[in-house]
Design a protein around this motif. Structure first.
Motif, PDB file in Angstrom:
ATOM      1  N   GLU A 388       0.838  -1.206   0.000  1.00  0.00           N
ATOM      2  CA  GLU A 388       0.000   0.000   0.000  1.00  0.00           C
ATOM      3  C   GLU A 388       0.873   1.257   0.000  1.00  0.00           C
ATOM      4  O   GLU A 388       1.827   1.365   0.782  1.00  0.00           O
ATOM      5  N   LEU A 389       0.517   2.167  -0.897  1.00  0.00           N
ATOM      6  CA  LEU A 389       1.212   3.448  -0.979  1.00  0.00           C
ATOM      7  C   LEU A 389       0.268   4.564  -0.556  1.00  0.00           C
ATOM      8  O   LEU A 389      -0.944   4.505  -0.791  1.00  0.00           O
ATOM      9  N   LYS A 390       0.830   5.579   0.067  1.00  0.00           N
ATOM     10  CA  LYS A 390       0.047   6.754   0.445  1.00  0.00           C
ATOM     11  C   LYS A 390       0.682   7.970  -0.214  1.00  0.00           C
ATOM     12  O   LYS A 390       1.497   8.671   0.378  1.00  0.00           O
ATOM     13  N   PRO A 391       0.323   8.198  -1.486  1.00  0.00           N
ATOM     14  CA  PRO A 391       0.939   9.312  -2.220  1.00  0.00           C
ATOM     15  C   PRO A 391       0.553  10.665  -1.651  1.00  0.00           C
ATOM     16  O   PRO A 391      -0.569  10.863  -1.177  1.00  0.00           O
ATOM     17  N   VAL A 392       1.493  11.579  -1.665  1.00  0.00           N
ATOM     18  CA  VAL A 392       1.255  12.974  -1.274  1.00  0.00           C
ATOM     19  C   VAL A 392       0.982  13.759  -2.546  1.00  0.00           C
ATOM     20  O   VAL A 392       1.757  13.683  -3.506  1.00  0.00           O
ATOM     21  N   ARG A 393      -0.125  14.520  -2.582  1.00  0.00           N
ATOM     22  CA  ARG A 393      -0.580  15.118  -3.830  1.00  0.00           C
ATOM     23  C   ARG A 393       0.485  15.976  -4.501  1.00  0.00           C
ATOM     24  O   ARG A 393       0.716  15.881  -5.700  1.00  0.00           O
TER      25      ARG A 393
END
Length: 408
Positions: A388-393
């Motif tokens: 799981e990745l949590k990209p920063v906009r």
């Protein structure tokens, strides 16, 4: 409605409102009419200069074609209006033309010509205010400003100067002109949508309605109102608060890890291609399913989804994996190449990528520069992985843009 009932299918009596714009081409045309009138007057009286023309022989001027064209042209180009409440001080203009008229805005000069033409009619054959304006040099000052003073006109594309009494219209128009000076801007679409929902630009419409809606029944008026609204909306979307910015040390030496060093070299190759004008080349980077190797696809913007990184067709993208070592794209001769040599070889060996990658995308190229700075400090871009990745906009690439114009 039949064609004969259409109000725009036949001429309309009367004069326009001062709130309707005058286009640059009309301004220049009236300036040329003044120029023609000056030449005709000096020839008629064989005068060495305009200040020597005999004012008592004004009746001889009335039959001159140049005089008639100047009068008719002033009316036809919108310089004589139906809603001025007062008159320009012609005596002050004639007494000191440069001091009086050089300080005038376009709206003031329009008011001056309106007053001059109305005064010519009201003179009723007893004098000629136009001849007096020629002799004093007042009309020459107006002509010179119309032809050479860039502060009077809005843009080089023929868009009209706006009456400064229309505050919202003027403000929106000036904002659009300021934005156009940048040629290319980056718009935050969320902020643009919020501005539109909040009614930004509605004051332009309200101002027009308060003035009787006169500007909204004319194509030029509608055009300038739309430009003003666009200026206000776009300005709201590009002058908002800054997004989060990551600052980092300047990278002074290549990474000691050979895997990271090769990955940065590949990204630097794309950066070099951007510098050479191939900003429609994009990357999609992430981790292999095993989690052991970093992968990076290179493709063109038309093969990238709207999220800015996802490849549409992997079959036409080029792939590099850190598991390939120094064999970039399978090249056996790439081991000793630096980023610039890799970029030049890339163009030689992939002519279709070269063709489709040529073009400007300043938003993506700017994002890529920032991303490359992070990569040089050990933070490789990762857009996909089996975990799981949590990209920063603000760390993700912008969406691809529509390509305008043909490609070589």
């Amino acid at each position: 409605m039949s064609k004969s009932d259409d109000a725009y299918s036949r001429p309309v009596a009367g004069y326009p409102s001062r709130r309707l714009p005058v286009f640059n081409v009309q301004v220049r045309f009236v300036a040329r009419l003044i120029e023609d009138l000056e030449r005709s007057i000096t020839r008629l009286f064989a005068a060495p200069s305009l200040e020597r023309i005999p004012l008592d022989r004004f009746k001889e001027v009335w039959d001159l074609p140049a005089y008639q064209l100047f009068c008719e042209g002033s009316y036809a180009c919108g310089f004589v209006c139906n809603d001025y409440d007062d008159f320009f001080d012609l005596r002050a203009a004639n007494a000191d033309p440069r001091a009086t008229l050089n300080a005038c805005s376009f709206a003031d000069l329009r008011h001056y010509l309106h007053t001059l033409q109305r005064a010519e009619r009201w003179a009723d054959g007893y004098s000629s205010p136009i001849l007096e304006a020629l002799a004093s040099g007042s009309l020459t000052v107006v002509k010179d400003r119309f032809l050479s003073d860039e502060t009077l006109v809005a843009d080089s594309d023929g868009s009209p100067p706006v009456d400064t009494q229309d505050r919202a219209l003027r403000e929106g128009h000036d904002l659009l002109v300021a934005l156009r000076s940048h040629r290319t801007i980056t718009v935050d679409m969320q902020k643009l949508d919020s501005a539109a929902s909040a009614g930004v630009g509605f004051d332009v419409i309200m101002e027009g309605m308060e003035n009787g809606g006169v500007g909204f029944y004319d194509g030029k008026g509608i055009s300038i109102a739309m430009r003003a609204i666009a200026g206000k909306l776009l300005w709201s979307a590009v002058t908002a608060e800054k997004l989060a910015v990551d600052v980092r040390p300047v990278s002074l030496t290549p990474a000691s890890d050979p895997v990271l060093r090769r990955a940065v070299r590949l990204l630097s190759m794309v950066h070099e291609l951007h510098k050479a004008g191939y900003q429609l080349l994009r990357i999609s980077a992430g981790m292999a399913p095993s989690g052991n190797h970093w992968r990076c696809y290179v493709t063109t913007a038309d093969n990238v989804a709207q999220n800015g990184w996802e490849i549409i067709d992997e079959g036409i993208a080029l792939r590099y994996s850190t598991g390939d070592g120094g064999r970039f794209f399978g090249w056996d001769d790439a081991e000793g190449m630096d980023a610039r040599r890799l970029a030049a070889t890339f163009l030689d060996r992939f002519p279709e990528m070269k063709r489709k990658g040529a073009g400007n995308d300043w938003a993506y190229a700017g994002w890529f520069t920032s991303m490359l700075g992070a990569a040089e400090n050990g933070e490789l871009p990762i857009f996909f992985a089996d975990y799981e990745l949590k990209p920063v906009r603000h760390q993700m690439p912008p969406a691809p843009i529509n390509v305008v114009g043909s490609q070589a």
